[in-house]
Design a protein around this motif. Structure first.
Motif, short mmCIF file in Angstrom:
data_model
loop_
_atom_site.label_atom_id
_atom_site.label_comp_id
_atom_site.label_asym_id
_atom_site.label_seq_id
_atom_site.Cartn_x
_atom_site.Cartn_y
_atom_site.Cartn_z
N ASN A 1 0.74 1.64 0.35
CA ASN A 1 0.43 1.71 -1.07
C ASN A 1 0.80 3.07 -1.67
O ASN A 1 0.30 3.44 -2.73
CB ASN A 1 -1.06 1.45 -1.32
N SER A 2 1.65 3.81 -1.00
CA SER A 2 2.07 5.11 -1.51
C SER A 2 2.87 4.95 -2.80
O SER A 2 3.45 3.90 -3.07
CB SER A 2 2.92 5.83 -0.46
N ASN B 1 2.14 10.64 -3.96
CA ASN B 1 0.86 10.40 -3.32
C ASN B 1 1.00 9.33 -2.24
O ASN B 1 1.52 8.24 -2.50
CB ASN B 1 -0.18 9.97 -4.35
N SER C 1 -0.58 6.71 0.57
CA SER C 1 -1.70 5.89 1.04
C SER C 1 -1.11 4.79 1.90
O SER C 1 -0.63 3.77 1.39
CB SER C 1 -2.49 5.30 -0.14
N THR D 1 -2.42 0.00 -5.08
CA THR D 1 -2.03 1.31 -5.58
C THR D 1 -2.56 2.41 -4.67
O THR D 1 -3.39 2.16 -3.79
CB THR D 1 -2.56 1.55 -7.01
N PHE D 2 -2.09 3.63 -4.91
CA PHE D 2 -2.50 4.78 -4.10
C PHE D 2 -4.01 4.94 -4.04
O PHE D 2 -4.57 5.24 -2.98
CB PHE D 2 -1.86 6.05 -4.66
N SER D 3 -4.70 4.74 -5.15
CA SER D 3 -6.14 5.00 -5.21
C SER D 3 -6.99 3.83 -4.74
O SER D 3 -8.19 3.98 -4.52
CB SER D 3 -6.55 5.38 -6.63
N ASP D 4 -6.39 2.65 -4.54
CA ASP D 4 -7.16 1.47 -4.12
C ASP D 4 -7.62 1.59 -2.68
O ASP D 4 -6.88 2.05 -1.81
CB ASP D 4 -6.30 0.21 -4.23
N THR E 1 -14.50 -0.38 1.61
CA THR E 1 -15.29 0.61 0.88
C THR E 1 -16.18 1.47 1.77
O THR E 1 -16.71 2.49 1.33
CB THR E 1 -16.17 -0.09 -0.17
N VAL F 1 -3.72 9.18 4.12
CA VAL F 1 -3.84 9.35 2.67
C VAL F 1 -3.68 10.83 2.32
O VAL F 1 -4.51 11.66 2.69
CB VAL F 1 -5.17 8.76 2.14
N PRO G 1 -2.30 13.33 -0.99
CA PRO G 1 -1.69 13.56 -2.29
C PRO G 1 -0.58 14.61 -2.20
O PRO G 1 -0.59 15.45 -1.30
CB PRO G 1 -2.86 14.06 -3.14
#
Length: 233
Positions: free
Chosen positions: A44-45, A87, A89, A134-137, A142, A184, A186
């Motif tokens: 997901n980068s 970024n 991921s 996405t990168f932040s997902d 969780t 992960v 950034p």
């Protein structure tokens, strides 16, 4: 191109170690084949055309008792070439496992991040509904079990093969789910300020940590021989 190795390990909580003869292993993977049966991966980068997923590597000597192959992710997870990098991921996900409080997740890891910070998260999901796009997902993953070098110190990830053991607690008995290793970082990639690469090997779920391992609580921690181009001036 230059070859680089990296730094040390910080802020570890020792919990005590158990004999190997006492450990009952319920899951083990040494990445002799890739991808192993039942494992999945998703990158997901932030990418332009498409970065590199997790790949098998054999470029440094393995730990005693482990095979030469291990799973690796590195700066090429993103192919963004801007001065600020992209970024990263990049996910590597186990098959569905059944875990019980009192077990330990153990694995070996190493970094090639001298001068370039690396970061790895270990996450848990009971729903198997994926990691988003996405990168932040993080999707359904969780529950964060471990974060190695979240402050992105250039010397914050193990420079030599190190065995880490995470105690499993608070989930109950015989709970099905999946574990995920998320590289992960950034501002990574060929021109980024962070990211070189990491390796993982010898992933196990057992009733006791491996002798000689660093047994960790659910906490954060402030190598794979990889090649990286020198950052442009």
């Amino acid at each position: 191109m230059r070859t680089i190795l990296t730094s040390g390990l910080a802020a570890l909580g020792l919990l005590g170690l158990a004999s190997a003869s006492q450990a009952q292993v319920t899951f083990y993977e040494d990445f002799d084949t890739f991808l192993p049966a039942g494992w999945t991966q998703q990158n997901n980068s932030v990418m332009v055309l498409g970065g590199t997923p997790w790949v098998p590597q054999t470029t440094i000597a393995p730990r005693p008792g482990l095979s030469a192959a291990y799973a690796a992710a590195n700066f090429s997870s993103t192919d963004v070439t801007t001065a600020t990098g992209g970024n990263i991921s990049n996910w590597l996900i186990t098959p569905t496992l059944t875990l019980t409080d009192g077990q330990f997740l153990s694995f070996w890891t190493v970094s090639a991040g001298q001068g370039f910070a690396d970061n790895l998260e270990v996450r848990w999901s009971t729903t198997g509904s994926g990691v988003g796009s996405t990168f932040s997902d993080v999707g359904s993953f969780t529950t964060l079990l471990l974060n190695i070098n979240p402050t992105l110190s250039a010397t914050g990830y193990p420079q030599t093969w190190t065995n880490l053991s995470i105690p499993i607690s608070g989930i109950g008995t015989n709970v099905s789910g999946q574990l995920a290793f998320r590289y992960v970082v950034p501002d990574g990639g060929i021109n980024g300020n962070n990211s070189n690469g990491i390796g993982i090997d010898g992933v196990a779920v057992a009733s006791a940590p491996e002798p000689g391992s660093l047994a960790l609580g659910l906490l954060s921690l402030p190598g794979a021989l990889l090649l990286r181009r020198k950052k442009r001036a």
